[in-house]
Design a protein around this motif. Structure first.
Motif, PDB file in Angstrom:
ATOM      1  N   PRO A 148      89.519  51.586  18.705  1.00 51.63           N
ATOM      2  CA  PRO A 148      88.932  50.441  18.003  1.00 51.63           C
ATOM      3  C   PRO A 148      90.047  49.693  17.275  1.00 51.63           C
ATOM      4  O   PRO A 148      90.742  50.271  16.447  1.00 51.63           O
ATOM      5  CB  PRO A 148      87.971  51.117  17.002  1.00 51.63           C
ATOM      6  N   LEU A 149      90.255  48.400  17.601  1.00 57.02           N
ATOM      7  CA  LEU A 149      91.380  47.652  17.012  1.00 57.02           C
ATOM      8  C   LEU A 149      90.958  46.817  15.804  1.00 57.02           C
ATOM      9  O   LEU A 149      91.802  46.244  15.120  1.00 57.02           O
ATOM     10  CB  LEU A 149      92.009  46.734  18.071  1.00 57.02           C
ATOM     11  N   ASP A 150      89.630  46.720  15.548  1.00 55.53           N
ATOM     12  CA  ASP A 150      89.193  45.850  14.453  1.00 55.53           C
ATOM     13  C   ASP A 150      89.570  46.414  13.087  1.00 55.53           C
ATOM     14  O   ASP A 150      89.398  45.775  12.068  1.00 55.53           O
ATOM     15  CB  ASP A 150      87.671  45.629  14.527  1.00 55.53           C
ATOM     16  N   PHE A 151      90.147  47.610  13.074  1.00 58.21           N
ATOM     17  CA  PHE A 151      90.494  48.309  11.854  1.00 58.21           C
ATOM     18  C   PHE A 151      91.846  47.804  11.310  1.00 58.21           C
ATOM     19  O   PHE A 151      92.180  48.003  10.155  1.00 58.21           O
ATOM     20  CB  PHE A 151      90.533  49.794  12.265  1.00 58.21           C
ATOM     21  N   TYR A 152      92.656  47.147  12.175  1.00 59.66           N
ATOM     22  CA  TYR A 152      94.040  46.814  11.815  1.00 59.66           C
ATOM     23  C   TYR A 152      94.178  45.373  11.316  1.00 59.66           C
ATOM     24  O   TYR A 152      93.343  44.527  11.593  1.00 59.66           O
ATOM     25  CB  TYR A 152      94.963  47.052  13.021  1.00 59.66           C
ATOM     26  N   ASP A 153      95.303  45.103  10.607  1.00 62.35           N
ATOM     27  CA  ASP A 153      95.507  43.785   9.991  1.00 62.35           C
ATOM     28  C   ASP A 153      96.237  42.801  10.895  1.00 62.35           C
ATOM     29  O   ASP A 153      95.969  41.608  10.878  1.00 62.35           O
ATOM     30  CB  ASP A 153      96.316  43.948   8.694  1.00 62.35           C
ATOM     31  N   VAL A 155      99.306  46.874  13.328  1.00 62.28           N
ATOM     32  CA  VAL A 155      99.982  46.942  12.033  1.00 62.28           C
ATOM     33  C   VAL A 155      98.937  47.035  10.929  1.00 62.28           C
ATOM     34  O   VAL A 155      97.916  46.345  10.970  1.00 62.28           O
ATOM     35  CB  VAL A 155     100.845  45.676  11.812  1.00 62.28           C
ATOM     36  N   LEU A 156      99.222  47.903   9.972  1.00 62.10           N
ATOM     37  CA  LEU A 156      98.315  48.063   8.829  1.00 62.10           C
ATOM     38  C   LEU A 156      99.159  47.836   7.571  1.00 62.10           C
ATOM     39  O   LEU A 156     100.161  48.518   7.368  1.00 62.10           O
ATOM     40  CB  LEU A 156      97.746  49.492   8.852  1.00 62.10           C
ATOM     41  N   TRP A 157      98.778  46.863   6.732  1.00 64.69           N
ATOM     42  CA  TRP A 157      99.532  46.636   5.481  1.00 64.69           C
ATOM     43  C   TRP A 157      99.300  47.795   4.521  1.00 64.69           C
ATOM     44  O   TRP A 157      98.219  48.365   4.470  1.00 64.69           O
ATOM     45  CB  TRP A 157      99.066  45.344   4.786  1.00 64.69           C
ATOM     46  N   LYS A 158     100.328  48.124   3.735  1.00 63.54           N
ATOM     47  CA  LYS A 158     100.139  49.144   2.691  1.00 63.54           C
ATOM     48  C   LYS A 158      99.585  48.441   1.455  1.00 63.54           C
ATOM     49  O   LYS A 158     100.220  47.519   0.930  1.00 63.54           O
ATOM     50  CB  LYS A 158     101.472  49.811   2.361  1.00 63.54           C
ATOM     51  N   PRO A 159      98.401  48.868   0.978  1.00 62.24           N
ATOM     52  CA  PRO A 159      97.760  48.126  -0.119  1.00 62.24           C
ATOM     53  C   PRO A 159      98.643  48.022  -1.363  1.00 62.24           C
ATOM     54  O   PRO A 159      98.690  46.983  -2.012  1.00 62.24           O
ATOM     55  CB  PRO A 159      96.499  48.953  -0.430  1.00 62.24           C
ATOM     56  N   LEU A 160      99.421  49.079  -1.671  1.00 57.98           N
ATOM     57  CA  LEU A 160     100.223  49.066  -2.905  1.00 57.98           C
ATOM     58  C   LEU A 160     101.286  47.971  -2.879  1.00 57.98           C
ATOM     59  O   LEU A 160     101.601  47.372  -3.890  1.00 57.98           O
ATOM     60  CB  LEU A 160     100.890  50.431  -3.117  1.00 57.98           C
ATOM     61  N   SER A 161     101.841  47.722  -1.671  1.00 57.30           N
ATOM     62  CA  SER A 161     102.945  46.745  -1.607  1.00 57.30           C
ATOM     63  C   SER A 161     102.441  45.312  -1.780  1.00 57.30           C
ATOM     64  O   SER A 161     103.227  44.397  -1.955  1.00 57.30           O
ATOM     65  CB  SER A 161     103.678  46.888  -0.281  1.00 57.30           C
ATOM     66  N   PHE A 162     101.113  45.128  -1.726  1.00 56.87           N
ATOM     67  CA  PHE A 162     100.574  43.782  -1.877  1.00 56.87           C
ATOM     68  C   PHE A 162     100.237  43.455  -3.338  1.00 56.87           C
ATOM     69  O   PHE A 162      99.747  42.375  -3.641  1.00 56.87           O
ATOM     70  CB  PHE A 162      99.337  43.593  -0.979  1.00 56.87           C
ATOM     71  N   GLN A 163     100.478  44.419  -4.234  1.00 56.34           N
ATOM     72  CA  GLN A 163     100.256  44.097  -5.651  1.00 56.34           C
ATOM     73  C   GLN A 163     101.483  43.339  -6.164  1.00 56.34           C
ATOM     74  O   GLN A 163     102.616  43.711  -5.848  1.00 56.34           O
ATOM     75  CB  GLN A 163     100.047  45.390  -6.454  1.00 56.34           C
TER      76      GLN A 163
END
Length: 962
Positions: free
Chosen positions: A819-824, A900-908
């Protein structure tokens, strides 16, 4: 039921059954008007269509909790018991065939099942008294029966026509109490154990048992019952066979399960309670091959072909019940050498509302059959029969039909024989399918289109190339042969300063678990750029085929001449690599290409990568000099890595190679498991060795199952293990070569509990690695494991639904499509630059030429391009550059997308610092300067870094904003 409604000859021709049904309908109509009942429904007692019962459920919230089952019974003494002996007839042929008058002089066949179904109703009360007397002052009986019923339920044995029901097992315990095999002092566990022991050692299809105490000479004897029924267990009246509907095959399955359970209870390494009572055993995970009879109505033709009119009369026209025992015994005879168990699902008919039409015989849905193989004989291509001049030869010919032919054998005998066509290992595994289709068509008139054989549907995802090549087992064997030959040559090399003491393979192909084993190839020169003796990839052409180097560790003997300095050791090893290349070229004419850290050897179309090892090097790498000048030894990253490569990996490879010799489907199961993990884009997040060990666990500790004998059942159990194992609270102990005792295992468990917080999330212990779990130390992380567990449980559910529903389209590759809808972000790649494009789950229709031809005998060639996969190099660059911002996922077997999945912490937002501006831009937030990721620039970088390889970058911004 009141006596007045019956007449003299109501025992004949279903009159009793029809009056009973009419009586129940009358009551149902009356009760349905009462406010007290939430629902009034009909059901068949144990799916026997001659015996409807009423199900009453109360109004309100208790409707789901309580069901009252209403049985209708005749007045005691209404019928004379002697009319219902197993040898008596109560259904007249002329009536059943709807003819006006019986034929002259025709004898009527006995109708034991029909007689038994009437007798059952007359003894219900006496059975109740028997059980309540047995249970008084015997608390262990209640507990033991609860355990036995759970045990039967988990094995799907307790519901349906001819099941081993809870009532039956209660009567069995009462029998054992009467025979003093069980005493009233026993606990529930002892009752369970004694009953299983009795089932394991007694074959009721050969020697029946009876609860009747005093032998009344007028009553039928056990032999009379054996002539009429397959399984015999007579009740206290001496008239009723409690196992009348059970097939011999179903009883043998119960017996087999009981034997297996006794072994498990005696095995101190296994948690018996968890395994026996808490683990469900659905058919798909229990049997090696499963097939379905899609259209049960075809069994009408079977009854005709096998001339089962008498059985049909006896069963009241139920063609499934009449034909099933004959079909199963036909299959059991045809597979007698190959299968230790041929089992069938139990026909079940669900309840129905009182105003609806009752279900028909065909409404039981598809019938499922399970085969449990004897691994040594399951795939043999020959069925050898008796000698041509023996009497049995005719019988053999009749049984196998036109497939049987006379053959002369090496010992000079001329025998009847059947030879099955199969060239590859995966076709040989499907010989039972050929046998089943042939026999059912020949003897049971069941067309092939009605049989849905789901034994090996999954194997298509590890097929190599064209359909006929099979699933790569042969390719793997030829790699191992070539490796054996090379290691012999290395042992016998002359003129080496030190001799080679050991040659050990470490590549997965050398332990039979490489998903797509290497195929011998020779490069096409015109496809590459040439430089001296080397070939290089050409920019104009598609990427050349991926040639995997097969890594081999060469241990050199120890000597006082080896230096004690780590830098010097590396130089000596480099000299050895040069020397090995030179000597292999001189003495064996092999094309070699030496490098500092290894030498590549081209042999038989494969590339082997030799790496020299010196046994004291890891120790020297551990030396650390303290500031005081003391020398001490401690693990360093470098020494750990070297130990892993030169000690632990060769040991693991040889252990698993040995496991493959014991269990021929180990390799294919492991390959399916790895293919699935790779297809879910997680192959970089969990090591190859870890998956191999998880699969090895299924073969070494299969309880409550038997070790898998087909890759598909192994794969289903692998998904189940991932999904249901309690990773948080238990170590997974893989006892390779039975190197651990039960005290070792207990110690590992205790230490694990004490140190849980410091250990990897997935902890694997093996005899050579009891405490460090080296294969899972770095990966998977907690999040990845959680994702794996979720994917495994969903995949298993979806796959089992598909495989159990023969009427669906059965596209089993569904669970291999992630399932690819999980990725950014999705980075789409250019297929021409994906060297393993042909390995993808949905094989591309056309693919670029890769510049190699199949060949294993080429000698003096230019060295091919080895270990070159642009996508992996690109992934490495992405990870080096953007590791702090994102995670990258890819299917290395021909995937066309990097997810690719963004790391949530790096987006703060971070405070502005000149030193930490990589991939970030400055904005103001509440009048302060802050840094946030510069997503547009990063996506542009993805494209620039992958120029020529990247087709497009798709940002899925619905989850985040630029």
């Amino acid at each position: 039921m009141p006596r007045e409604i019956f007449q003299d000859k109501d025992n004949l021709n279903q009159r009793y059954h029809r009056k009973r049904a009419l009586y129940l309908s009358h009551i149902a109509q009356h009760l349905s008007k009462e406010k007290l009942f939430g629902s009034v429904k009909f059901a068949y007692m144990n799916s026997n269509h001659l015996k409807p019962i009423l199900l009453l459920r109360p109004q309100g919230k208790d409707e789901k909790m309580v069901t009252v089952r209403l049985h209708a019974c005749p007045d005691p003494g209404l019928f004379k018991p002697s009319r219902f002996y197993p040898s008596k007839n109560n259904v007249r042929t002329a009536w059943f065939m709807e003819q006006s008058s019986p034929k002259e002089g025709a004898t009527e066949p006995p109708t034991p099942h029909y007689n038994n179904s009437i007798l059952c109703d007359t003894v219900m009360l006496s059975h109740l008294h028997l059980l309540s007397n047995a249970a008084t002052d015997f608390p262990g009986m209640k507990d033991g029966l609860a355990l036995l019923k759970v045990w039967l339920n988990q094995r799907q044995l307790s519901k349906g026509l001819g099941c081993f029901s809870g009532f039956l097992v209660s009567m069995l315990v009462a029998y054992l109490l009467m025979k003093r095999k069980i005493v009233k002092m026993m606990s529930g566990y002892q009752v369970l154990r004694s009953t299983l022991q009795f089932l394991a050692t007694t074959d009721l299809s050969v020697t029946g048992i009876s609860l009747a105490k005093d032998a009344d000479p007028s009553l039928p004897v056990l032999d009379d019952f054996h002539q009429a029924f397959e399984v015999v267990f007579v009740d206290p009246s001496g008239l009723v066979n409690l196992c009348a509907d059970m097939t011999a095959s179903k009883y043998h399955q119960v017996q087999f399960e009981a034997k297996r359970c006794m072994e498990i209870l005696d095995d101190r390494m296994v948690d018996g309670f968890q395994v026996l009572l808490m683990t469900p055993k659905p058919m798909l995970r229990t049997f090696d091959h499963v097939f379905h009879l899609k259209h049960v109505s075809k069994l009408q033709g079977t009854c005709k072909k096998m001339q089962l009119l008498n059985e049909l009369m006896d069963r009241g026209g139920n063609y499934v019940a009449a034909a099933l025992p004959f079909v199963v015994s036909l299959l059991a005879r045809g597979l007698s050498q190959r299968a230790q168990l041929v089992a069938h699902s139990l026909p079940q008919i669900s309840e129905w509302p009182i105003d609806a039409e009752p279900p028909k015989h065909k409404d039981i849905g598809p019938l499922t059959f399970g085969l449990l193989f004897v691994p040594e004989f399951a795939a043999s291509t020959l069925e050898k029969g008796p000698q041509a001049d023996h009497l049995e030869a005719l019988e053999f010919r009749t049984f196998w039909g036109e497939k049987s032919e006379l053959r002369r054998f090496q010992d000079g005998s001329i025998c009847e024989a059947v030879v099955w066509e199969a060239s590859t290992v995966c076709q040989k595994r499907l010989i039972p399918e050929q046998i089943i289709r042939h026999l059912l068509k020949l003897h049971a008139d069941i067309p092939e289109s009605s049989i849905c054989y789901t034994g090996a549907l999954l194997e298509s995802v590890i097929r190599t190339g064209k359909e006929a090549w099979g699933t790569g087992e042969e390719a793997m064997v030829s790699v191992v042969c070539s490796y054996d030959d090379l290691s012999r040559k290395l042992w016998n090399l002359k003129e080496l300063p030190l001799t080679v003491t050991a040659v050990q393979g470490v590549h997965p192909a050398l332990r039979y678990t490489d998903v797509f084993p290497p195929i011998p190839v020779k490069p096409i020169y015109s496809f590459h750029n040439r430089r001296k003796h080397l070939l290089l990839p050409s920019e104009e052409k598609p990427c050349p085929a991926y040639i995997t180097p097969l890594k081999i560790i060469c241990h050199m003997e120890g000597s006082g001449q080896w230096p004690q300095d780590k830098g010097a050791i590396k130089r000596i090893k480099a000299a050895f690599h040069l020397q090995l290349a030179e000597l292999l070229r001189q003495q064996h004419q092999l094309v070699c290409r030496p490098a500092v850290t290894h030498t590549d050897v081209y042999k038989d179309g494969y590339v082997f990568r030799l790496q020299v090892a010196y046994h004291r090097e890891p120790l020297i790498l551990k030396e650390v000099v303290t500031p005081e000048g003391m020398l001490k030894y401690q693990d360093t990253e470098e020494s750990r890595q070297l130990e892993l490569e030169t000690l632990h990996l060769p040991y693991l490879t040889s252990s698993l190679h040995g496991l493959q010799q014991q269990h021929p489907v180990f390799g294919s199961t492991s390959r399916l498991a790895k293919r699935w993990i790779s297809a879910q884009l997680l192959s970089d997040s969990i090591s190859d060795e870890c998956v191999d060990l998880l699969v090895a666990f299924l073969f070494l500790h299969p309880a409550p199952f038997t070790p898998p004998s087909s890759p598909q059942v192994g794969f289903l159990r692998f998904l189940n293990l991932l999904a249901t194992f309690d990773w948080k609270n238990n170590p997974l102990i893989v006892n390779l070569n039975t190197g651990l005792t039960d005290s070792d295992c207990a110690e590992i468990k205790n230490k694990f509990v004490a140190a849980r917080s410091r250990l990897p999330v997935m902890f694997l212990a093996t005899p050579k690695d009891q405490w460090s779990s080296m294969w899972t130390r770095e990966r998977p992380s907690a999040q990845i494991l959680q994702r794996l567990v979720l994917l495994a449980s969903e995949s298993r559910r979806a796959l089992e639904e598909q495989l159990m529903d023969p009427l669906s389209d059965q596209d089993v590759k569904m669970v291999f499509r992630p399932p690819l809808d999980f990725y950014d972000v999705l980075i789409h790649l250019n297929p021409n630059q994906i060297p393993r494009h042909l390995e993808s789950v949905d094989r591309p229709v056309k693919s670029a030429s890769r510049g190699v031809v199949k060949n294993s005998s080429a000698m003096n060639i230019l060295f091919p391009v080895v270990d070159y996969d642009p996508v992996q190099l690109y992934l490495q660059e992405l990870r080096d550059a953007f590791d702090d911002l994102a995670l990258f996922f890819y299917d290395k077997h021909g995937g066309e997308v990097i997810a690719v999945l963004w790391k949530p912490l790096s987006f703060q937002p971070q405070p502005f610092k000149v030193s930490s501006m990589k991939g970030r831009k400055v904005t103001t937030l509440n009048n302060e300067l802050v840094c946030v990721p510069n997503v547009e620039a990063i996506l542009e970088d993805f494209e620039i870094l992958g120029e020529g390889l990247v087709k497009s970058v798709e940002a899925r911004t619905e989850k985040w904003t630029i």
